[in-house]
Design a protein around this motif. Structure first.
Motif, PDB file in Angstrom:
ATOM      1  N   GLY A 207       0.820  -1.213   0.000  1.00 12.11           N
ATOM      2  CA  GLY A 207       0.000   0.000   0.000  1.00 12.11           C
ATOM      3  C   GLY A 207       0.846   1.251   0.000  1.00 12.11           C
ATOM      4  O   GLY A 207       0.560   2.211  -0.729  1.00 12.11           O
TER       5      GLY A 207
ATOM      6  N   ASN B 100      -5.494   6.464  -3.397  1.00 13.04           N
ATOM      7  CA  ASN B 100      -6.513   5.828  -2.558  1.00 13.04           C
ATOM      8  C   ASN B 100      -6.505   4.317  -2.720  1.00 13.04           C
ATOM      9  O   ASN B 100      -6.838   3.588  -1.778  1.00 13.04           O
ATOM     10  CB  ASN B 100      -7.896   6.381  -2.870  1.00 13.04           C
ATOM     11  CG  ASN B 100      -8.084   7.761  -2.319  1.00 13.04           C
ATOM     12  OD1 ASN B 100      -7.418   8.151  -1.372  1.00 13.04           O
ATOM     13  ND2 ASN B 100      -8.978   8.527  -2.928  1.00 13.04           N
TER      14      ASN B 100
ATOM     15  N   LEU C 182      -4.065   3.457  -0.288  1.00 12.98           N
ATOM     16  CA  LEU C 182      -4.406   3.892   1.062  1.00 12.98           C
ATOM     17  C   LEU C 182      -5.343   2.933   1.778  1.00 12.98           C
ATOM     18  O   LEU C 182      -5.124   2.604   2.946  1.00 12.98           O
ATOM     19  CB  LEU C 182      -5.022   5.292   1.015  1.00 12.98           C
ATOM     20  CG  LEU C 182      -5.438   5.915   2.333  1.00 12.98           C
ATOM     21  CD1 LEU C 182      -4.206   6.196   3.169  1.00 12.98           C
ATOM     22  CD2 LEU C 182      -6.221   7.186   2.096  1.00 12.98           C
ATOM     23  N   TRP C 183      -6.369   2.456   1.114  1.00 14.58           N
ATOM     24  CA  TRP C 183      -7.364   1.618   1.781  1.00 14.58           C
ATOM     25  C   TRP C 183      -6.815   0.297   2.267  1.00 14.58           C
ATOM     26  O   TRP C 183      -7.064  -0.082   3.420  1.00 14.58           O
ATOM     27  CB  TRP C 183      -8.604   1.432   0.908  1.00 14.58           C
ATOM     28  CG  TRP C 183      -9.426   2.660   0.930  1.00 14.58           C
ATOM     29  CD1 TRP C 183      -9.554   3.575  -0.056  1.00 14.58           C
ATOM     30  CD2 TRP C 183     -10.189   3.155   2.037  1.00 14.58           C
ATOM     31  NE1 TRP C 183     -10.350   4.605   0.364  1.00 14.58           N
ATOM     32  CE2 TRP C 183     -10.764   4.376   1.634  1.00 14.58           C
ATOM     33  CE3 TRP C 183     -10.442   2.690   3.319  1.00 14.58           C
ATOM     34  CZ2 TRP C 183     -11.572   5.124   2.481  1.00 14.58           C
ATOM     35  CZ3 TRP C 183     -11.247   3.440   4.159  1.00 14.58           C
ATOM     36  CH2 TRP C 183     -11.801   4.632   3.731  1.00 14.58           C
ATOM     37  N   PRO C 184      -6.058  -0.446   1.449  1.00 18.08           N
ATOM     38  CA  PRO C 184      -5.477  -1.685   2.006  1.00 18.08           C
ATOM     39  C   PRO C 184      -4.524  -1.402   3.161  1.00 18.08           C
ATOM     40  O   PRO C 184      -4.462  -2.171   4.127  1.00 18.08           O
ATOM     41  CB  PRO C 184      -4.722  -2.310   0.824  1.00 18.08           C
ATOM     42  CG  PRO C 184      -5.291  -1.685  -0.373  1.00 18.08           C
ATOM     43  CD  PRO C 184      -5.797  -0.352   0.025  1.00 18.08           C
TER      44      PRO C 184
ATOM     45  N   LEU D 102      -4.698   1.086   5.364  1.00 21.87           N
ATOM     46  CA  LEU D 102      -5.482   1.391   6.562  1.00 21.87           C
ATOM     47  C   LEU D 102      -6.116   0.142   7.161  1.00 21.87           C
ATOM     48  O   LEU D 102      -6.106  -0.051   8.378  1.00 21.87           O
ATOM     49  CB  LEU D 102      -6.570   2.415   6.242  1.00 21.87           C
ATOM     50  CG  LEU D 102      -6.113   3.847   6.006  1.00 21.87           C
ATOM     51  CD1 LEU D 102      -7.287   4.706   5.567  1.00 21.87           C
ATOM     52  CD2 LEU D 102      -5.480   4.414   7.247  1.00 21.87           C
ATOM     53  N   LEU D 103      -6.680  -0.704   6.320  1.00 21.19           N
ATOM     54  CA  LEU D 103      -7.325  -1.913   6.824  1.00 21.19           C
ATOM     55  C   LEU D 103      -6.315  -2.874   7.432  1.00 21.19           C
ATOM     56  O   LEU D 103      -6.586  -3.503   8.466  1.00 21.19           O
ATOM     57  CB  LEU D 103      -8.108  -2.590   5.694  1.00 21.19           C
ATOM     58  CG  LEU D 103      -9.293  -1.784   5.151  1.00 21.19           C
ATOM     59  CD1 LEU D 103      -9.905  -2.484   3.957  1.00 21.19           C
ATOM     60  CD2 LEU D 103     -10.328  -1.551   6.231  1.00 21.19           C
TER      61      LEU D 103
END
Length: 63
Positions: free
Chosen positions: A15, A40, A43-45, A47-48
């Protein structure tokens, strides 16, 4: 447990790499939102995975 943790660490690294390269691989002739979409996407993986790693760490600390 360790395999999942290593996979989450790899997801964090991938990420970050996607986020950092998003501004390099898209030329300036394309609209700015392509860079933001790719940022993004990284970013999402990230953050998760960080959220899951915190859960694993809190479970290890509670034992």
């Amino acid at each position: 447990m360790m395999k999942k943790r290593h996979l989450l660490n790899l997801t964090v690294i991938l990420g970050i790499v996607i986020m950092l390269t998003s501004f390099v691989i898209i030329p300036d002739k394309y609209p700015w939102y392509y860079e933001v979409l790719l940022f993004n996407l990284g970013l999402w993986p990230w953050l998760l995975a960080k959220k899951e790693l915190k859960k694993i760490q809190s479970q290890l600390n509670s034992n």
